[in-house]
Design a protein around this motif. Sequence first.
Motif, PDB file in Angstrom:
ATOM      1  N   ILE A   1       6.026  -3.409 -17.142  1.00 56.31           N
ATOM      2  CA  ILE A   1       7.107  -2.700 -16.450  1.00 56.31           C
ATOM      3  C   ILE A   1       6.519  -1.971 -15.246  1.00 56.31           C
ATOM      4  O   ILE A   1       5.539  -1.243 -15.376  1.00 56.31           O
ATOM      5  N   THR A   2       7.119  -2.156 -14.072  1.00 59.16           N
ATOM      6  CA  THR A   2       6.685  -1.446 -12.867  1.00 59.16           C
ATOM      7  C   THR A   2       7.816  -0.548 -12.374  1.00 59.16           C
ATOM      8  O   THR A   2       8.972  -0.707 -12.761  1.00 59.16           O
ATOM      9  N   ASP A   3       7.469   0.367 -11.493  1.00 60.96           N
ATOM     10  CA  ASP A   3       8.436   1.361 -11.032  1.00 60.96           C
ATOM     11  C   ASP A   3       9.452   0.830 -10.036  1.00 60.96           C
ATOM     12  O   ASP A   3      10.425   1.499  -9.731  1.00 60.96           O
ATOM     13  N   GLY A   4       9.277  -0.363  -9.521  1.00 62.06           N
ATOM     14  CA  GLY A   4      10.220  -0.923  -8.557  1.00 62.06           C
ATOM     15  C   GLY A   4      10.585  -2.351  -8.908  1.00 62.06           C
ATOM     16  O   GLY A   4       9.919  -3.001  -9.709  1.00 62.06           O
ATOM     17  N   ASN A   5      11.647  -2.821  -8.321  1.00 62.45           N
ATOM     18  CA  ASN A   5      12.111  -4.175  -8.575  1.00 62.45           C
ATOM     19  C   ASN A   5      11.121  -5.180  -7.978  1.00 62.45           C
ATOM     20  O   ASN A   5      10.886  -5.186  -6.771  1.00 62.45           O
TER      21      ASN A   5
ATOM     22  N   SER B   1       1.307  -3.920  -3.550  1.00 59.38           N
ATOM     23  CA  SER B   1       0.608  -2.742  -3.022  1.00 59.38           C
ATOM     24  C   SER B   1       1.460  -1.474  -3.082  1.00 59.38           C
ATOM     25  O   SER B   1       0.948  -0.368  -2.961  1.00 59.38           O
ATOM     26  N   GLU B   2       2.771  -1.625  -3.288  1.00 60.75           N
ATOM     27  CA  GLU B   2       3.686  -0.481  -3.342  1.00 60.75           C
ATOM     28  C   GLU B   2       3.908   0.043  -4.770  1.00 60.75           C
ATOM     29  O   GLU B   2       4.581   1.046  -4.954  1.00 60.75           O
ATOM     30  N   VAL B   3       3.347  -0.637  -5.758  1.00 59.73           N
ATOM     31  CA  VAL B   3       3.544  -0.232  -7.148  1.00 59.73           C
ATOM     32  C   VAL B   3       2.730   1.030  -7.432  1.00 59.73           C
ATOM     33  O   VAL B   3       1.544   1.096  -7.157  1.00 59.73           O
ATOM     34  N   ASN B   4       3.418   2.042  -7.966  1.00 61.45           N
ATOM     35  CA  ASN B   4       2.755   3.310  -8.295  1.00 61.45           C
ATOM     36  C   ASN B   4       2.551   3.489  -9.794  1.00 61.45           C
ATOM     37  O   ASN B   4       1.639   4.153 -10.228  1.00 61.45           O
TER      38      ASN B   4
END
Length: 73
Positions: free
Chosen positions: A54-58, A65-68
């Motif tokens: 599970i990642t914080d964005g779609n 590189s934008e996954v936090n």
Amino acid sequence: MTNFTDEERKLIAEQEYKNWTVNDEVTINKGKKSIGYVSKVVNDKKTGEQAFIITDGNPKIQKPSEVNTVSRL
């Protein structure tokens, strides 16, 4: 990092038993609180590992590189 109550942690743990697919949004509290989006489904028959990443964005629109935040169910 998001802080969850004990009740929310229980609800998150229950999500492990659902049949998620990539790009699904994982929510708790009847859809009121988003945990993130399924970016990968792991089903390794050799080791028996079954997991949802599970990642914080779609993942349809978010660059790696934008996954936090990354979680594993």
